[in-house]
Scaffold this active site. Structure first.
Site, PDB file in Angstrom:
ATOM      1  CB  CYS A   9      -8.058  -2.312  -1.286  1.00 51.06           C
ATOM      2  SG  CYS A   9      -8.061  -0.914  -0.148  1.00 51.06           S
ATOM      3  CG  ASN A  12      -4.896   1.209   3.644  1.00 51.66           C
ATOM      4  OD1 ASN A  12      -4.096   1.706   4.425  1.00 51.66           O
ATOM      5  ND2 ASN A  12      -5.667   0.193   4.006  1.00 51.66           N
ATOM      6  CB  CYS A  14     -13.040   1.935   0.245  1.00 47.73           C
ATOM      7  SG  CYS A  14     -13.355   3.662  -0.195  1.00 47.73           S
ATOM      8  NE  ARG A  15     -11.491  -2.045  -3.048  1.00 48.91           N
ATOM      9  CZ  ARG A  15     -10.852  -2.265  -4.176  1.00 48.91           C
ATOM     10  NH1 ARG A  15     -11.192  -3.277  -4.944  1.00 48.91           N
ATOM     11  NH2 ARG A  15      -9.864  -1.465  -4.547  1.00 48.91           N
ATOM     12  CB  SER A  16      -7.589  -3.137   2.550  1.00 47.68           C
ATOM     13  OG  SER A  16      -7.057  -1.849   2.498  1.00 47.68           O
ATOM     14  CG  ASP A 127     -12.501   1.007  -6.226  1.00 39.02           C
ATOM     15  OD1 ASP A 127     -13.012   1.583  -5.247  1.00 39.02           O
ATOM     16  OD2 ASP A 127     -11.535   1.458  -6.863  1.00 39.02           O
TER      17      ASP A 127
HETATM   18  P1  4NP Z   1     -10.094   1.286  -1.951  1.00 41.13           P
HETATM   19  O1  4NP Z   1     -10.929   2.357  -2.822  1.00 41.13           O
HETATM   20  O2  4NP Z   1      -9.023   0.718  -2.874  1.00 41.13           O
HETATM   21  O3  4NP Z   1     -11.112   0.289  -1.586  1.00 41.13           O
HETATM   22  O4  4NP Z   1      -9.509   2.049  -0.788  1.00 41.13           O
HETATM   23  C1  4NP Z   1     -10.298   3.394  -3.534  1.00 41.13           C
HETATM   24  C2  4NP Z   1      -9.937   4.547  -2.889  1.00 41.13           C
HETATM   25  C3  4NP Z   1      -9.329   5.572  -3.590  1.00 41.13           C
HETATM   26  C4  4NP Z   1      -9.081   5.427  -4.935  1.00 41.13           C
HETATM   27  C5  4NP Z   1      -9.430   4.259  -5.577  1.00 41.13           C
HETATM   28  C6  4NP Z   1     -10.034   3.238  -4.873  1.00 41.13           C
HETATM   29  N1  4NP Z   1      -8.468   6.457  -5.670  1.00 41.13           N
HETATM   30  O5  4NP Z   1      -8.319   6.326  -6.887  1.00 41.13           O
HETATM   31  O6  4NP Z   1      -8.103   7.496  -5.087  1.00 41.13           O
END
Ligand code: 4NP
Length: 158
Positions: A9, A12, A14-16, A127
């Site tokens: 994702c 790294n 939340c989702r992945s 997201d």
């Molecule tokens: P992820 O979520 O891609 O599912 O881990 C996010 C975590 C952090 C950010 C964006 C999405 N960020 O912009 O810091």
């Protein structure tokens, strides 16, 4: 044969890592841990070294899915090591496609939506970072659906 799966994702956190933890629970439940290697990474490295987002951890742990991953950025060697590299959304997919060193590496990249069976309205894993609690629950609902189908797919290769 061993099958190696990398979920990707943006951050790294939340989702992945939730997808990694969920597939691991399914694989352990079926006694396949020695035949499936699972990891996750982000296209953005700004959270490297951090534990997963506490909101994601809480929601996952409430469903019996422990999350212990530390964030890391995807690297070129991942295209060598892993058999399936699974992007959570189209941005992640396009970034991975640009990073892939050759055509064989590009062919390892999938979109998570390819494994969704019961959520026809979703073409990506949204997201949840700027969302409320429901965003994290939706991610887990989608991951449960896709990880079950993904495991069926993996079974054909191990
Ligand atoms: P992820 O979520 O891609 O599912 O881990 C996010 C975590 C952090 C950010 C964006 C999405 N960020 O912009 O810091």
């Amino acid at each position: 044969m061993k099958q190696r799966v990398l979920f990707v994702c943006l951050g790294n956190i939340c989702r992945s890592p939730a997808a990694e933890a969920m597939l691991r629970v399914l694989v352990e439940r079926e006694g396949l841990s020695d035949r499936v290697e699972i990891d996750s990474a982000g296209t953005y490295g700004g959270h490297s070294g951090e534990r997963s987002d506490p909101r994601m951890r809480r929601a996952a742990e409430a469903r019996g899915i422990p999350m212990t991953h530390r964030a890391r950025q995807v690297k070129e060697a991942d295209f060598e090591r892993f058999d399936m590299i699974i992007a959570m959304d189209d941005n992640n997919y396009e970034t991975l496609f640009r990073l892939a060193p050759d055509r064989a590496a590009q062919q390892k990249i999938y979109r998570f939506r390819e494994f969704l069976r019961h959520h026809p309205d979703w073409s990506y894993i949204p997201d949840p970072y700027y969302e409320g609690h429901e965003g994290f629950e939706l991610v887990l609902d989608l991951l449960e659906d896709g990880c079950a189908a993904l495991l069926e797919e993996i079974r054909r290769y191990i």
